[in-house]
Scaffold this motif. Sequence first.
Motif, PDB file in Angstrom:
ATOM      1  N   ALA A 120       0.826  -1.204   0.000  1.00 29.06           N
ATOM      2  CA  ALA A 120       0.000   0.000   0.000  1.00 29.06           C
ATOM      3  C   ALA A 120       0.863   1.257   0.000  1.00 29.06           C
ATOM      4  CB  ALA A 120      -0.929  -0.002   1.210  1.00 29.06           C
ATOM      5  N   LEU A 121       1.923   1.265   0.800  1.00 23.86           N
ATOM      6  CA  LEU A 121       2.811   2.430   0.883  1.00 23.86           C
ATOM      7  C   LEU A 121       3.488   2.713  -0.451  1.00 23.86           C
ATOM      8  CD1 LEU A 121       4.348   4.610   2.454  1.00 23.86           C
ATOM      9  CD2 LEU A 121       5.995   2.853   3.145  1.00 23.86           C
ATOM     10  N   ILE A 122       4.024   1.681  -1.101  1.00 30.05           N
ATOM     11  CA  ILE A 122       4.702   1.860  -2.382  1.00 30.05           C
ATOM     12  C   ILE A 122       3.736   2.408  -3.426  1.00 30.05           C
ATOM     13  CG2 ILE A 122       5.815   0.650  -4.297  1.00 30.05           C
ATOM     14  CD1 ILE A 122       7.588   1.027  -1.848  1.00 30.05           C
ATOM     15  N   ARG A 123       2.537   1.860  -3.477  1.00 31.06           N
ATOM     16  CA  ARG A 123       1.557   2.312  -4.474  1.00 31.06           C
ATOM     17  C   ARG A 123       1.105   3.749  -4.217  1.00 31.06           C
ATOM     18  NH1 ARG A 123      -2.538  -2.377  -6.504  1.00 31.06           N
ATOM     19  NH2 ARG A 123      -0.963  -3.905  -7.128  1.00 31.06           N
ATOM     20  N   MET A 124       0.876   4.077  -2.966  1.00 32.56           N
ATOM     21  CA  MET A 124       0.433   5.424  -2.643  1.00 32.56           C
ATOM     22  C   MET A 124       1.536   6.448  -2.918  1.00 32.56           C
ATOM     23  SD  MET A 124      -1.665   4.503   0.860  1.00 32.56           S
ATOM     24  CE  MET A 124      -2.284   6.146   1.193  1.00 32.56           C
ATOM     25  N   THR A 125       2.788   6.041  -2.678  1.00 31.03           N
ATOM     26  CA  THR A 125       3.914   6.923  -2.951  1.00 31.03           C
ATOM     27  C   THR A 125       4.073   7.177  -4.441  1.00 31.03           C
ATOM     28  OG1 THR A 125       5.078   6.140  -0.979  1.00 31.03           O
ATOM     29  CG2 THR A 125       6.405   7.202  -2.669  1.00 31.03           C
ATOM     30  N   ALA A 126       3.870   6.114  -5.252  1.00 25.36           N
ATOM     31  CA  ALA A 126       4.079   6.211  -6.700  1.00 25.36           C
ATOM     32  C   ALA A 126       2.913   6.872  -7.424  1.00 25.36           C
ATOM     33  CB  ALA A 126       4.316   4.821  -7.287  1.00 25.36           C
ATOM     34  N   ASP A 127       1.771   6.971  -6.769  1.00 26.38           N
ATOM     35  CA  ASP A 127       0.557   7.433  -7.439  1.00 26.38           C
ATOM     36  C   ASP A 127       0.709   8.816  -8.063  1.00 26.38           C
ATOM     37  OD1 ASP A 127      -1.860   6.190  -8.030  1.00 26.38           O
ATOM     38  OD2 ASP A 127      -2.979   7.486  -6.668  1.00 26.38           O
ATOM     39  N   GLY A 128       1.420   9.696  -7.382  1.00 21.99           N
ATOM     40  CA  GLY A 128       1.563  11.066  -7.872  1.00 21.99           C
ATOM     41  C   GLY A 128       2.367  11.186  -9.150  1.00 21.99           C
ATOM     42  N   ARG A 129       3.143  10.141  -9.502  1.00 21.10           N
ATOM     43  CA  ARG A 129       3.953  10.185 -10.711  1.00 21.10           C
ATOM     44  C   ARG A 129       3.228   9.604 -11.918  1.00 21.10           C
ATOM     45  NH1 ARG A 129       9.202  11.450 -10.007  1.00 21.10           N
ATOM     46  NH2 ARG A 129       9.652  10.593 -12.079  1.00 21.10           N
ATOM     47  N   LEU A 130       2.080   8.974 -11.687  1.00 17.76           N
ATOM     48  CA  LEU A 130       1.341   8.352 -12.784  1.00 17.76           C
ATOM     49  C   LEU A 130       0.473   9.379 -13.512  1.00 17.76           C
ATOM     50  CD1 LEU A 130       0.125   5.109 -10.961  1.00 17.76           C
ATOM     51  CD2 LEU A 130       1.984   5.295 -12.628  1.00 17.76           C
ATOM     52  N   PRO A 131       0.168   9.126 -14.808  1.00 14.36           N
ATOM     53  CA  PRO A 131      -0.791   9.982 -15.507  1.00 14.36           C
ATOM     54  C   PRO A 131      -2.128   9.964 -14.776  1.00 14.36           C
ATOM     55  CG  PRO A 131       0.361   8.528 -17.041  1.00 14.36           C
ATOM     56  CD  PRO A 131       0.733   8.076 -15.669  1.00 14.36           C
ATOM     57  N   ALA A 132      -2.879  11.035 -14.928  1.00 14.50           N
ATOM     58  CA  ALA A 132      -4.120  11.179 -14.166  1.00 14.50           C
ATOM     59  C   ALA A 132      -5.073  10.005 -14.360  1.00 14.50           C
ATOM     60  CB  ALA A 132      -4.804  12.490 -14.558  1.00 14.50           C
ATOM     61  N   ASP A 133      -5.131   9.454 -15.579  1.00 11.30           N
ATOM     62  CA  ASP A 133      -6.072   8.370 -15.851  1.00 11.30           C
ATOM     63  C   ASP A 133      -5.593   7.023 -15.323  1.00 11.30           C
ATOM     64  OD1 ASP A 133      -3.980   8.283 -17.661  1.00 11.30           O
ATOM     65  OD2 ASP A 133      -5.200   7.413 -19.261  1.00 11.30           O
ATOM     66  N   GLN A 134      -4.353   6.953 -14.839  1.00 16.26           N
ATOM     67  CA  GLN A 134      -3.815   5.692 -14.321  1.00 16.26           C
ATOM     68  C   GLN A 134      -3.658   5.702 -12.800  1.00 16.26           C
ATOM     69  OE1 GLN A 134      -0.268   4.353 -16.330  1.00 16.26           O
ATOM     70  NE2 GLN A 134      -0.968   5.095 -18.316  1.00 16.26           N
ATOM     71  N   ILE A 224       8.811  -4.369  -8.033  1.00 13.53           N
ATOM     72  CA  ILE A 224       7.874  -5.492  -8.131  1.00 13.53           C
ATOM     73  C   ILE A 224       6.532  -5.126  -7.501  1.00 13.53           C
ATOM     74  CG2 ILE A 224       7.380  -7.773  -7.160  1.00 13.53           C
ATOM     75  CD1 ILE A 224      10.190  -8.589  -7.818  1.00 13.53           C
ATOM     76  N   GLN A 225       6.569  -4.457  -6.364  1.00 15.94           N
ATOM     77  CA  GLN A 225       5.326  -4.101  -5.694  1.00 15.94           C
ATOM     78  C   GLN A 225       4.537  -3.049  -6.458  1.00 15.94           C
ATOM     79  OE1 GLN A 225       6.896  -3.130  -1.791  1.00 15.94           O
ATOM     80  NE2 GLN A 225       6.268  -5.108  -0.985  1.00 15.94           N
ATOM     81  N   ASN A 226       5.217  -2.279  -7.298  1.00 18.23           N
ATOM     82  CA  ASN A 226       4.533  -1.236  -8.051  1.00 18.23           C
ATOM     83  C   ASN A 226       4.254  -1.638  -9.496  1.00 18.23           C
ATOM     84  OD1 ASN A 226       3.550   1.592  -8.021  1.00 18.23           O
ATOM     85  ND2 ASN A 226       5.082   1.866  -9.630  1.00 18.23           N
ATOM     86  N   MET A 227       4.668  -2.838  -9.919  1.00 13.05           N
ATOM     87  CA  MET A 227       4.569  -3.207 -11.330  1.00 13.05           C
ATOM     88  C   MET A 227       3.123  -3.411 -11.761  1.00 13.05           C
ATOM     89  SD  MET A 227       5.844  -7.154 -11.456  1.00 13.05           S
ATOM     90  CE  MET A 227       4.987  -8.465 -10.561  1.00 13.05           C
ATOM     91  N   ARG A 228       2.916  -3.245 -13.071  1.00 14.17           N
ATOM     92  CA  ARG A 228       1.611  -3.441 -13.671  1.00 14.17           C
ATOM     93  C   ARG A 228       1.666  -4.624 -14.627  1.00 14.17           C
ATOM     94  NH1 ARG A 228      -2.132   0.445 -13.130  1.00 14.17           N
ATOM     95  NH2 ARG A 228      -1.531   2.369 -12.071  1.00 14.17           N
ATOM     96  N   MET A 229       0.503  -5.106 -15.020  1.00 13.86           N
ATOM     97  CA  MET A 229       0.408  -6.172 -16.014  1.00 13.86           C
ATOM     98  C   MET A 229       0.507  -5.555 -17.412  1.00 13.86           C
ATOM     99  SD  MET A 229       0.102  -8.776 -14.045  1.00 13.86           S
ATOM    100  CE  MET A 229      -0.406 -10.114 -15.138  1.00 13.86           C
ATOM    101  N   ILE A 230       1.360  -6.132 -18.271  1.00 13.69           N
ATOM    102  CA  ILE A 230       1.526  -5.671 -19.646  1.00 13.69           C
ATOM    103  C   ILE A 230       1.148  -6.809 -20.572  1.00 13.69           C
ATOM    104  CG2 ILE A 230       3.146  -4.792 -21.370  1.00 13.69           C
ATOM    105  CD1 ILE A 230       4.789  -3.629 -19.101  1.00 13.69           C
ATOM    106  N   ASP A 231       0.078  -6.603 -21.360  1.00 14.15           N
ATOM    107  CA  ASP A 231      -0.441  -7.646 -22.251  1.00 14.15           C
ATOM    108  C   ASP A 231      -0.724  -8.938 -21.491  1.00 14.15           C
ATOM    109  OD1 ASP A 231      -0.216  -5.939 -24.451  1.00 14.15           O
ATOM    110  OD2 ASP A 231       1.876  -6.534 -24.805  1.00 14.15           O
TER     111      ASP A 231
END
Length: 291
Positions: A120-134, A224-231
């Motif tokens: 949860a911490l890693i995702r919340m920290t990274a959220d501000g760097r993502l495009p608004a729709d992501q 790894i904790q912040n990674m997304r699924m690609i295809d």
Amino acid sequence: MAATASAGAGGIDGKPRTSPKSVKFLFGGLAGMGATVFVQPLDLVKNRMQLSGEGAKTRELSAGLLRQATYTTTRLGIYTVLFERLTGADGTPPGFLLKAVIGMTAGATGAFVGTPAEVALIRMTADGRLPADQRRGYKNVFNALIRITREEGVLTLWRGCIPTMARAVVVNAAQLASYSQSKQFLLDSGYFSDNILCHFCASMISGLVTTAASMPVDIAKTRIQNMRMIDGKPEYKNGLDVLFKVVRYEGFFSLWKGFTPYYARLGPHTVLTFIFLEQMNKAYKRLFLSG
């Protein structure tokens, strides 16, 4: 180590009287949470720098505190209990290698317990760097845990558990053992007494050793904790895949990307955690064990 600070009058088995196990776990968690309040902004910078090759708000503090409440409570509690159990009847502390093994055991167990809050911490920290729709837009750590469970399954809360535990083994073997050894060395030198100055110096040495040793596995864990699924496939196969790709595409020294904020965060966090822990143990000894 802090375990030695909680010694009191002699017990039935000849060893010094110490605080109950529940108090050791409580003090460990409170020390880690207290330190996090001060260093969370630096942790935010460190995490975002580690994610910068992939393309801070107060609510992130809730995730940082929950991580300490789970991870640090467990690791320091287990370390202190095992340290005291393996201390000789004459007060002789365990050797350095045994301290490292105790630290690894405590760290791995604490990491498993604390992984959901870490995710949860890693995702919340990274959220501000993502495009608004992501952006995921978690409101707080509990909202993050509930949504992750509902949207991605409960096992996602332990995504990256293996590299998290690997990092914890490295961190705790380095941090707890080097702190205890540094403190013992400083006290044996005759220039220090068991006070805050000694705890500060031992903590700074411990923080430097821990930073150098743990950064590569910390980067693997973070990505790894912040990674997304690609295809339909995960971005990384495992922690080693992260390290290979970082070295290949970003350079070898990128494994230590964010070294300065990492140490600026880990150093003070180590100092504050051990100072808080030592002082709470001394206060408990003075108030409840001195008689």
